[in-house]
Motif scaffolding. Sequence first.
Motif, PDB file in Angstrom:
ATOM      1  N   ASN A 185     -10.415  -6.582  -6.968  1.00  0.00           N
ATOM      2  CA  ASN A 185     -10.908  -5.299  -7.464  1.00  0.00           C
ATOM      3  C   ASN A 185     -10.209  -4.112  -6.792  1.00  0.00           C
ATOM      4  N   ALA A 186      -9.896  -4.259  -5.497  1.00  0.00           N
ATOM      5  CA  ALA A 186      -9.154  -3.193  -4.810  1.00  0.00           C
ATOM      6  C   ALA A 186      -7.782  -3.020  -5.469  1.00  0.00           C
ATOM      7  N   ALA A 214     -13.284  -9.062  -4.142  1.00  0.00           N
ATOM      8  CA  ALA A 214     -13.109  -7.762  -3.482  1.00  0.00           C
ATOM      9  C   ALA A 214     -11.633  -7.377  -3.420  1.00  0.00           C
ATOM     10  N   ARG A 241       0.838  -1.206   0.000  1.00  0.00           N
ATOM     11  CA  ARG A 241       0.000   0.000   0.000  1.00  0.00           C
ATOM     12  C   ARG A 241       0.876   1.260   0.000  1.00  0.00           C
ATOM     13  N   SER A 263     -10.908  -7.956   2.909  1.00  0.00           N
ATOM     14  CA  SER A 263     -11.080  -9.027   1.924  1.00  0.00           C
ATOM     15  C   SER A 263      -9.746  -9.700   1.615  1.00  0.00           C
ATOM     16  N   LEU A 266      -8.229  -1.315  -8.906  1.00  0.00           N
ATOM     17  CA  LEU A 266      -8.429   0.132  -8.788  1.00  0.00           C
ATOM     18  C   LEU A 266      -7.130   0.824  -8.393  1.00  0.00           C
ATOM     19  N   ALA A 267      -6.348   0.178  -7.504  1.00  0.00           N
ATOM     20  CA  ALA A 267      -5.068   0.769  -7.098  1.00  0.00           C
ATOM     21  C   ALA A 267      -4.122   0.887  -8.286  1.00  0.00           C
ATOM     22  N   GLN A 268      -4.299  -0.017  -9.269  1.00  0.00           N
ATOM     23  CA  GLN A 268      -3.440   0.011 -10.468  1.00  0.00           C
ATOM     24  C   GLN A 268      -4.117   0.751 -11.619  1.00  0.00           C
ATOM     25  N   LEU A 269      -5.149   1.526 -11.298  1.00  0.00           N
ATOM     26  CA  LEU A 269      -5.879   2.336 -12.285  1.00  0.00           C
ATOM     27  C   LEU A 269      -6.492   1.459 -13.391  1.00  0.00           C
ATOM     28  N   LEU A 273      -2.717  -0.052   6.836  1.00  0.00           N
ATOM     29  CA  LEU A 273      -3.925  -0.516   7.540  1.00  0.00           C
ATOM     30  C   LEU A 273      -3.557  -0.953   8.948  1.00  0.00           C
ATOM     31  N   GLU A 285       2.334   1.963  -3.318  1.00  0.00           N
ATOM     32  CA  GLU A 285       1.356   2.474  -4.287  1.00  0.00           C
ATOM     33  C   GLU A 285       0.821   3.855  -3.898  1.00  0.00           C
ATOM     34  N   GLY A 286       1.439   4.464  -2.874  1.00  0.00           N
ATOM     35  CA  GLY A 286       1.030   5.805  -2.461  1.00  0.00           C
ATOM     36  C   GLY A 286      -0.188   5.824  -1.559  1.00  0.00           C
ATOM     37  N   GLY A 287      -0.540   4.672  -0.985  1.00  0.00           N
ATOM     38  CA  GLY A 287      -1.699   4.590  -0.092  1.00  0.00           C
ATOM     39  C   GLY A 287      -1.307   4.683   1.365  1.00  0.00           C
ATOM     40  N   ALA A 288      -2.317   4.513   2.250  1.00  0.00           N
ATOM     41  CA  ALA A 288      -2.082   4.592   3.696  1.00  0.00           C
ATOM     42  C   ALA A 288      -2.039   3.180   4.275  1.00  0.00           C
TER      43      ALA A 288
END
Lengths: 224, 129
Positions: free
Chosen positions: A155-156, A152, A37, A54, A159-162, A45, A40-43
Motif C-alpha cells: 500500500n505504501a 502495508a 524512495r 513493513s 500511494l507512492a505511485q499515486l 529512511l 520517487e521524490g521521497g526522503a
Amino acid sequence: MKNFVKNNALSLFFLAAFLLSLVGQSFAGNADANQQRLAEGGAPLSWVSYVTSSDFTADVAENWQSEYLQFLLFILATVWLVQRGSTESKKPGEEGGESDAEQKTGRYAESGSPAWAAAAGWRRSLYGNSLGLVMGAVFLLSWLGQSVSGQASYNAQQLAQLEDPVSWGEYVVSADFWNRTLQNWQSEFLAVLSMVVLSVYLRQRGSTQSKPVGAAHDTTGVEG
Amino acid sequence: MNSRAISLALMSLVAILTGCSSAERETAEQAATRFYGAVHDRQGEQACSLLAPSAAEGLSTGGQRCANAILDLELPGGQPVDTAVWGDEAQVRLSRDTVFLHRFPQGWLVRGAGCTARGELPYRCEVTT
C-alpha cells in the motif's frame, strides 16, 4: 565453555550465519529502499526506521514462511512417501507412522525416552507430532506476518505511485502476494527435490546428509 | 490473559507491522488541510512551502514561479472525507479532490494534488512529483 561450543557447534554455526545474514540483509535492503524512495521524490529512511518498517518485515517473513513450509512438507511427506536409494527416505515398505515398538512409545518407551513418549492418550499423540506441529505453526504465523506486513508495504508503494491502497482481503488474493509467495516456494521445493534425488547418486564424505562414499546407489535410508 | 488484552496485543502488533495509527492519519489530514487553506486564501508562497521539493520544482517550469502556478491551477479541495496512511505515504480524499502526501523529516508534504481516479491506472494529478 569449550565443551559447550564443541557439543553445540552445528547450532552455533547456523545461528551466527543467520544473524550475520539478517544484519547484512537489513543494510542492503535499507540502501535499496532509499534509492527507490529518492527516485520517487521521497526522503531516505534511517537504518532503525527501515528495520522496523513493513518493507523489511515482509521481506523477512516471506522467506521464513517458505523455509518452514519446506521443512513441514519434508517432515510429513517422508512419513508416507519413499525414494529408493535416497538418504532422505525410509526404506520402501516402511511407509506410515510405524508401530509403538519401532517408535519406542507407550510400553516400549525406554529409560531415556521423553516422558510424553511413554504417556497415554493425547500427550503421546501431541508429542509424537510435535515437530510437524511447531514447524506448521511457525509457517502459518510467518505467512500471516507476510500478508499483514506485505499489505502495508504494497500500500505504501501504491500511494507512492499515486494509486489506491487495498484491503487485507484484496491483498491476499493479489498478484503481489502470490508472486512473493510462489517465487519462494518453487525454490524451496527444487532444493528438496535436488537433495532427495542427488543423495541417491552423489556423496559427501563424512556428512550425515550423505551415504558412505562406498555405499551402493540403491541403498536407502543410510547416512554416513 | 483475557480476551480484551489479547485484542489489544493483536491491534498493537498490526499497528507495529503496518506502521499505521490514527494520530498519523490526523497529522496527514492536517497537512492537506493547511495546503488547501493556503490555496483557498491565495497564499501561493505558503502553499508551495507545503509541497514536496520535486512537486514544487515541477510547477516552476517555463519561467513561471511556483507561487503563481499553484494558484492558476484552481485546485478544488473540499472537506476531508477519508484518510489512509501506509508507511511514509498518505492519501487524503477530499469532497472535491484527492491529495497524496509523503512524510519528510520536517513533516507531511504534498506530492500529488488535484488528482482524479483513472480506474486501474494511477491517478492523474495537476500537481505531481
